[in-house]
Motif scaffolding. Structure first.
Motif, PDB file in Angstrom:
ATOM      1  N   VAL A  22       0.867  -1.468   0.299  1.00 54.52           N
ATOM      2  CA  VAL A  22       0.058  -0.313   0.072  1.00 54.52           C
ATOM      3  C   VAL A  22       1.029   0.808   0.183  1.00 54.52           C
ATOM      4  CG1 VAL A  22      -1.768   1.663   1.611  1.00 54.52           C
ATOM      5  CG2 VAL A  22      -1.913  -0.990   1.100  1.00 54.52           C
ATOM      6  N   VAL A  25       2.167   1.898  -3.929  1.00 56.75           N
ATOM      7  CA  VAL A  25       1.094   2.685  -4.138  1.00 56.75           C
ATOM      8  C   VAL A  25       0.523   3.701  -4.462  1.00 56.75           C
ATOM      9  CG1 VAL A  25      -1.156   1.471  -5.135  1.00 56.75           C
ATOM     10  CG2 VAL A  25       0.205  -0.252  -4.505  1.00 56.75           C
ATOM     11  N   SER A  59     -14.146   5.686  -6.609  1.00 58.78           N
ATOM     12  CA  SER A  59     -13.199   4.522  -6.260  1.00 58.78           C
ATOM     13  C   SER A  59     -14.100   4.024  -4.338  1.00 58.78           C
ATOM     14  CB  SER A  59     -11.720   5.010  -5.824  1.00 58.78           C
ATOM     15  OG  SER A  59     -11.698   5.856  -4.735  1.00 58.78           O
ATOM     16  N   SER A 136     -13.421  -4.161  -8.202  1.00 60.08           N
ATOM     17  CA  SER A 136     -13.897  -3.795  -6.446  1.00 60.08           C
ATOM     18  C   SER A 136     -14.429  -4.767  -5.047  1.00 60.08           C
ATOM     19  CB  SER A 136     -14.480  -3.060  -6.364  1.00 60.08           C
ATOM     20  OG  SER A 136     -13.870  -1.216  -6.487  1.00 60.08           O
ATOM     21  N   ARG A 139     -11.437  -7.625  -5.046  1.00 63.06           N
ATOM     22  CA  ARG A 139     -10.041  -7.139  -3.679  1.00 63.06           C
ATOM     23  C   ARG A 139     -11.298  -7.373  -3.020  1.00 63.06           C
ATOM     24  NH1 ARG A 139      -8.129  -1.515  -6.497  1.00 63.06           N
ATOM     25  NH2 ARG A 139      -6.529  -2.280  -8.148  1.00 63.06           N
ATOM     26  N   SER A 152      -2.380  -7.278  -2.616  1.00 62.53           N
ATOM     27  CA  SER A 152      -1.502  -6.097  -3.197  1.00 62.53           C
ATOM     28  C   SER A 152      -1.283  -6.280  -4.709  1.00 62.53           C
ATOM     29  CB  SER A 152       0.261  -7.522  -2.565  1.00 62.53           C
ATOM     30  OG  SER A 152      -0.101  -6.730  -1.270  1.00 62.53           O
ATOM     31  N   TYR A 155      -3.728  -4.397  -6.509  1.00 63.94           N
ATOM     32  CA  TYR A 155      -3.502  -2.458  -6.572  1.00 63.94           C
ATOM     33  C   TYR A 155      -2.106  -1.902  -6.929  1.00 63.94           C
ATOM     34  CZ  TYR A 155      -7.174  -2.043  -2.581  1.00 63.94           C
ATOM     35  OH  TYR A 155      -8.079  -1.665  -2.005  1.00 63.94           O
ATOM     36  N   GLU A 158      -2.655  -1.670 -11.180  1.00 69.73           N
ATOM     37  CA  GLU A 158      -3.102  -0.999 -10.773  1.00 69.73           C
ATOM     38  C   GLU A 158      -2.545   0.373 -11.545  1.00 69.73           C
ATOM     39  OE1 GLU A 158      -7.024   2.044  -9.818  1.00 69.73           O
ATOM     40  OE2 GLU A 158      -6.225   0.416  -8.747  1.00 69.73           O
ATOM     41  N   GLY A 192      -5.905  -3.442 -13.448  1.00 71.14           N
ATOM     42  CA  GLY A 192      -6.180  -4.215 -11.892  1.00 71.14           C
ATOM     43  C   GLY A 192      -7.334  -4.743 -11.418  1.00 71.14           C
TER      44      GLY A 192
END
Length: 414
Positions: A22, A25, A59, A136, A139, A152, A155, A158, A192
């Motif tokens: 994260v 990203v 998002s 989404s 995920r 991971s 993300y 993308e 993604g």
């Protein structure tokens, strides 16, 4: 040598790997925005900021599906889980197609409202919206099952694709338009989806889940959708309102301020991603959940404090390094915006904690103060400084109320 051997012998947990991912990203997304800000300049960056803000809004809307999927991926098992995931994919696809169609149909109107140079950028963006909703849900499965390696990767895929494709088009073909940015965003949605579990995607022969479970899913979906709406208002209404009320140059300056000031929020997001499945699992096992809240609130408060102090002590340095001299007019406001964002990030942890426990009063509180913030900016926007001050007022009150609710609720349980 001894230190190296210790590092090699220590295994990185999936949670730690996800947190590192994260950070990477967020770093990549920051680099993407910073390069756009430097290459385009304040006026053109204002258009780019509208698209980036639309991406953030998307998002948050799609996050409703992700969080619902994540929560019930922990609760449901076997055939019930398979039917639940298939059903939520179906609904996500329908909603994604609906949102995408609305953006495409009203592209011209969006251009007028947000004073952008092109309507095509909204059309291209709208085409990619259904893909984002599928992404989404995918995920959400990874998040709920704590498959942080796959989470991971999606993300990273993308972020990297958007960074490489957008900047490649800009530098290789000298194309500096909002349409290029929209194309980069659209293609990144496809990347993604990697890795995607196609076995979960089916639209026919979906068996209905138990009526009680269905009601539970529906209730959580509605309240989560409401909370994500408050997130959209608090996180993005200021940029869109500034773009509406101020000229492109000032809007571009404000967009750079918002990008730097929101560092703390984007860092806080990784803790939110870990918080929900952990709290749901602890509740399922009958264990105490408050310690995990204290842990994450402590982390966010510490990070926010460091960032606010850094912005207060070195505002010109931060802006010059990140965006360049063209944006220095925003230096005096940097620490104030960071403070507003930090207050919101801490409040956000409380709201998501209670959301995980199916307690919805803090969510309603966030909604009230999200509307308050937007209302204050609508009525008080004589200057960019006044816009920032309105956000500090709203977010300070929100945090005080959230902490007061937690203290009161804890005393009731004793």
């Amino acid at each position: 040598m001894q230190v190296l051997s210790m590092l090699k012998s220590r295994k990185i947990s999936p949670e730690q790997l996800f947190m590192l991912s994260v950070l990477a990203v967020n770093g990549g997304n920051y680099l993407y925005n910073l390069i756009l800000g430097r290459v385009l300049g304040p006026a053109q960056f204002a258009d780019a900021a509208v698209l980036i803000t639309f991406l953030l809004v998307l998002s948050f809307v799609a996050m409703t599906f992700q969080l619902v999927t994540a929560k019930f991926s922990v609760i449901f098992e076997n055939e019930t889980f398979a039917n639940f995931v298939a059903k939520i994919y179906k609904h996500a696809t329908i909603v994604g197609l609906g949102f995408g169609a609305l953006i495409i149909i009203f592209a011209k109107q969006l251009q007028i409202v947000f004073n952008t140079s092109s309507s095509s950028m909204f059309t291209i963006f709208g085409i990619g919206v259904p893909l984002y909703f599928l992404m989404s849900v995918n995920r959400g499965v990874f998040q709920g099952k704590k498959e942080f390696k796959f989470l991971s990767i999606t993300y990273q895929a993308e972020m990297l694709s958007r960074l490489v494709i957008t900047l490649g088009l800009i530098f290789l073909f000298n194309m500096q338009s909002s349409v290029v940015i929209a194309i980069g965003i659209l293609i990144s949605f496809g990347f993604g989806l990697i890795p995607f579990k196609f076995k979960n995607l089916k639209f026919k022969n979906i068996l209905a889940i138990d009526a009680t479970q269905s009601k539970q899913v529906r209730s959580f979906f509605i309240i989560t959708a409401f909370y994500e709406l408050t997130q959209i208002i608090i996180n993005n209404s200021d940029i869109l309102l500034v773009k509406h009320y101020f000229d492109s140059y000032d809007a571009g300056l404000y967009a750079s301020l918002a990008l730097i000031g929101r560092i703390v929020y984007f860092i806080a997001w990784m803790f939110v991603m870990l918080l929900l499945p952990t709290v749901v699992q602890l509740k399922k096992e009958g264990k105490a959940t408050a310690p995990i809240l204290f842990k994450y609130v402590g982390y966010i408060a510490g990070i926010a404090t460091v960032i606010v102090i850094g912005c207060a002590l070195f505002p010109k340095t931060a802006i010059t390094i990140l965006f360049g001299d063209s944006y220095l007019a925003m230096a005096p406001l940097l620490w104030k915006y960071a403070l507003a964002t930090g207050l919101f990030a801490i409040s956000n942890i409380f709201a998501y904690y209670y959301l995980s426990l199916d307690r919805y009063i803090p969510v309603v509180i966030s909604g009230v103060f999200g509307m308050l913030q937007m209302g204050l900016v609508i009525f008080f926007h004589d200057s960019l400084e006044q816009v920032v001050h309105m956000q500090i007022i709203a977010m300070s009150l929100l945090l005080v109320i959230q902490i007061s609710f937690f203290v009161f609720d804890s005393k009731l349980k004793q």
